[in-house]
Write a protein that holds these residues in place. Structure first.
Motif, PDB file in Angstrom:
ATOM      1  N   UNK A 219     -16.279 -32.415  32.779  1.00 41.59           N
ATOM      2  CA  UNK A 219     -15.649 -32.743  31.495  1.00 41.59           C
ATOM      3  C   UNK A 219     -16.391 -33.903  30.831  1.00 41.59           C
ATOM      4  N   UNK A 220     -16.719 -34.916  31.643  1.00 42.21           N
ATOM      5  CA  UNK A 220     -17.478 -36.063  31.124  1.00 42.21           C
ATOM      6  C   UNK A 220     -18.820 -35.602  30.578  1.00 42.21           C
ATOM      7  N   UNK A 221     -19.441 -34.638  31.266  1.00 41.65           N
ATOM      8  CA  UNK A 221     -20.752 -34.151  30.846  1.00 41.65           C
ATOM      9  C   UNK A 221     -20.676 -33.459  29.483  1.00 41.65           C
ATOM     10  N   UNK A 222     -19.566 -32.752  29.228  1.00 33.43           N
ATOM     11  CA  UNK A 222     -19.371 -32.162  27.900  1.00 33.43           C
ATOM     12  C   UNK A 222     -19.241 -33.266  26.858  1.00 33.43           C
ATOM     13  N   UNK A 223     -18.475 -34.299  27.197  1.00 33.12           N
ATOM     14  CA  UNK A 223     -18.280 -35.430  26.289  1.00 33.12           C
ATOM     15  C   UNK A 223     -19.607 -36.110  25.978  1.00 33.12           C
ATOM     16  N   UNK A 224     -20.373 -36.395  27.019  1.00 32.58           N
ATOM     17  CA  UNK A 224     -21.613 -37.147  26.816  1.00 32.58           C
ATOM     18  C   UNK A 224     -22.683 -36.301  26.132  1.00 32.58           C
ATOM     19  N   UNK A 225     -22.608 -34.957  26.289  1.00 28.75           N
ATOM     20  CA  UNK A 225     -23.536 -34.087  25.566  1.00 28.75           C
ATOM     21  C   UNK A 225     -23.322 -34.234  24.061  1.00 28.75           C
ATOM     22  N   UNK A 226     -22.066 -34.382  23.653  1.00 34.40           N
ATOM     23  CA  UNK A 226     -21.772 -34.647  22.245  1.00 34.40           C
ATOM     24  C   UNK A 226     -22.433 -35.932  21.779  1.00 34.40           C
ATOM     25  N   UNK A 227     -22.411 -36.959  22.628  1.00 32.73           N
ATOM     26  CA  UNK A 227     -23.061 -38.226  22.298  1.00 32.73           C
ATOM     27  C   UNK A 227     -24.565 -38.040  22.153  1.00 32.73           C
ATOM     28  N   UNK A 228     -25.162 -37.240  23.049  1.00 33.90           N
ATOM     29  CA  UNK A 228     -26.605 -36.988  22.956  1.00 33.90           C
ATOM     30  C   UNK A 228     -26.956 -36.269  21.664  1.00 33.90           C
ATOM     31  N   UNK A 229     -26.066 -35.400  21.201  1.00 33.68           N
ATOM     32  CA  UNK A 229     -26.292 -34.732  19.918  1.00 33.68           C
ATOM     33  C   UNK A 229     -26.276 -35.754  18.767  1.00 33.68           C
ATOM     34  N   UNK A 230     -25.363 -36.718  18.867  1.00 37.98           N
ATOM     35  CA  UNK A 230     -25.311 -37.765  17.834  1.00 37.98           C
ATOM     36  C   UNK A 230     -26.619 -38.543  17.821  1.00 37.98           C
ATOM     37  N   UNK A 231     -27.065 -38.967  18.998  1.00 37.91           N
ATOM     38  CA  UNK A 231     -28.304 -39.747  19.098  1.00 37.91           C
ATOM     39  C   UNK A 231     -29.490 -38.938  18.577  1.00 37.91           C
ATOM     40  N   UNK A 232     -29.540 -37.658  18.929  1.00 31.64           N
ATOM     41  CA  UNK A 232     -30.607 -36.787  18.446  1.00 31.64           C
ATOM     42  C   UNK A 232     -30.582 -36.676  16.928  1.00 31.64           C
ATOM     43  N   UNK A 233     -29.382 -36.526  16.375  1.00 35.50           N
ATOM     44  CA  UNK A 233     -29.223 -36.413  14.924  1.00 35.50           C
ATOM     45  C   UNK A 233     -29.662 -37.686  14.213  1.00 35.50           C
ATOM     46  N   UNK A 234     -29.259 -38.830  14.758  1.00 36.27           N
ATOM     47  CA  UNK A 234     -29.575 -40.118  14.123  1.00 36.27           C
ATOM     48  C   UNK A 234     -31.061 -40.436  14.206  1.00 36.27           C
ATOM     49  N   UNK A 235     -31.658 -40.194  15.368  1.00 37.02           N
ATOM     50  CA  UNK A 235     -33.059 -40.576  15.586  1.00 37.02           C
ATOM     51  C   UNK A 235     -34.054 -39.524  15.140  1.00 37.02           C
ATOM     52  N   UNK A 236     -33.593 -38.275  14.964  1.00 39.88           N
ATOM     53  CA  UNK A 236     -34.507 -37.208  14.588  1.00 39.88           C
ATOM     54  C   UNK A 236     -35.317 -36.676  15.753  1.00 39.88           C
ATOM     55  N   UNK A 237     -34.965 -37.050  16.978  1.00 43.08           N
ATOM     56  CA  UNK A 237     -35.664 -36.591  18.178  1.00 43.08           C
ATOM     57  C   UNK A 237     -34.974 -35.338  18.728  1.00 43.08           C
ATOM     58  N   UNK A 238     -35.750 -34.272  18.945  1.00 42.50           N
ATOM     59  CA  UNK A 238     -35.174 -33.010  19.408  1.00 42.50           C
ATOM     60  C   UNK A 238     -34.744 -33.096  20.871  1.00 42.50           C
TER      61      UNK A 238
END
Length: 446
Positions: free
Chosen positions: A253-272
């Motif tokens: 469950x935590x991994x699903x949560x943190x994957x959302x965070x990684x999507x945010x970081x990817x979106x903000x930084x422009x890194x795929x």
């Protein structure tokens, strides 16, 4: 400067050590990394001494996990921190089986999370199959929405008069917004204001709180200067099968949560988030959790508030985040420093936190912006948001009467929203033409 993503300092940009520590410090100061440990310590009825030591170990584990994730894991500016998701499970296991069973239940799950990243390399395949841009963007929005009530409640329920708390929070948030606007309208000096916007907001908010009599740094005087960590400080690990299975489920469950965070970081930084990066991220997450369990800490997760701070400050430097990791380790070794951090008034931190949540939500909107909002996509976006809010305002007596497995799920509105997004995307059919058009729109958005 990356104009598309509004980033002033890029992920791999080189900056001076002094600047890295200054910018890393504001990430540490602006995040409530100590709140989850305090809640857990209270539920486990730890003594004052053990509570203080537990918070220190969480700071230490957070710092080590951050260095692992940012340095060799996902290699993006991600700050790891104690997750809120396992609070109920940890309290139940500790209360029934003792503190040793907590460590014993955390170790196997952490190893599994590492293995699905490397060497198995299963994690990236699962993300690619189940988390397209529509799901990823919706999860980002859900992360921001689910965090908003936490910040607001922490303002309302903080010690002192509610009116005073709201005023302190409003001033802190106002200074942050002003610095962000100055950074967009001015060059040179304006850029400086944006880079250190969070530090300035914390400073002005704390000074305001001191004038209103809402600051107490007296605990710092009694705190020790230095404290060494130890393995399994709360007793040798006890391996109970039911506890292990429970925490392993919680880890996913935590991994699903943190994957959302990684999507945010990817979106903000422009890194795929390519397959290599995703698998490294899972490995780094599991390894950080494993080290945390050895030192008596709680499961680590990528902190969503940090991702919002990236968007606010424009600082996406890995060097700055790794410097923040070093600061966190120092907080774990020097009780006076960690005590000073916990003395910053809650309204100050949570006033800033509210603006951070706004940044997270808007970045999620940016991800789904190119996607056509037809009936299917409307349901996939809208229903999970509705469920997120529904779980957020769910009466506490409902949770008290629910079985343990339901309690673990319902204790995190973020998890419910993310799971609902994944499931709806799988079960609501899509025709081929619509799928092709959506993929083309998403590609144009990139």
């Amino acid at each position: 400067m990356n104009k598309d993503n509004n980033i002033l300092i890029g992920v791999d940009d080189k900056i001076s050590i002094g600047k890295a520590f200054l910018l890393g410090a504001q990430h540490v100061l602006a995040m409530d990394l100590y709140i989850a440990p305090i809640i857990i310590a209270g539920l486990l009825s730890l003594s004052t001494v053990n509570t203080s030591f537990f918070i220190q170990m969480c700071f230490l584990a957070t710092g080590i996990a951050t260095l692992i994730q940012t340095g060799m894991g996902i290699r993006l500016p991600v700050v790891q921190g104690p997750s809120y998701v396992p609070i109920g499970a940890i309290a139940a296991i500790g209360g029934k089986l003792g503190l040793g069973a907590i460590a014993g239940s955390l170790i196997p799950g952490a190893i599994i999370i590492s293995l699905i990243g490397y060497p198995l390399k299963w994690f990236a395949k699962a993300v690619r199959k189940f988390i397209p841009p529509l799901v990823g963007g919706t999860v980002i929005i859900i992360v921001g929405i689910s965090l908003m009530p936490i910040g607001m409640n922490n303002i309302y329920n903080a010690e002192g008069k509610i009116g005073t708390n709201i005023l302190i929070a409003a001033i802190s948030a106002g200074v942050l917004v002003l610095c962000m606007l100055l950074g967009r309208k001015m060059h040179g000096v304006g850029t400086f204001f944006r880079l250190v916007s969070v530090l300035l907001a914390i400073a002005v908010g704390t000074i305001t709180a001191s004038f209103l009599g809402a600051v107490d740094f007296s605990p710092v005087k009694d705190a020790a200067w230095f404290s060494l960590p130890s393995f399994f400080p709360f007793g040798k690990p006890v391996f109970d099968l039911s506890a292990i299975l429970t925490i392993t489920f919680v880890y996913f469950i935590i991994l699903i949560e943190t994957t959302g965070t990684w999507f945010v970081v990817s979106s903000v930084t422009g890194k795929e988030l390519d397959e290599t990066r995703l698998n490294r991220a899972s490995f780094g997450e599991g390894l950080g959790c494993l080290i945390g369990s050895l030192f008596g800490s709680t499961p680590m997760t990528g902190y969503s508030s940090n991702a919002g701070l990236l968007a606010i400050t424009g600082v996406a430097s890995r060097m700055a985040i790794m410097a923040g990791g070093v600061i966190l380790i120092a907080l774990g070794l020097v009780p006076k420093l960690s005590t000073a951090i916990t003395c910053i008034p809650e309204p100050v931190i949570n006033g800033i936190f509210g603006i951070v949540c706004v940044a997270i939500v808007t970045n999620g909107m940016k991800v789904i912006q190119p996607i056509i909002i037809n009936d299917r996509n409307m349901m996939i976006i809208g229903i999970p948001i509705l469920l997120t809010i529904a779980v957020t305002i769910l009466p506490k007596e409902v949770l008290a009467s629910a079985p343990d497995w339901a309690n673990y799920l319902l204790s995190s509105s973020m998890t419910i929203g993310a799971l609902a997004t994944l499931i709806l995307n799988l079960i609501i059919p899509v025709d081929k033409k619509e799928k092709e058009f959506t993929n083309q729109a998403a590609a144009v958005g990139k």
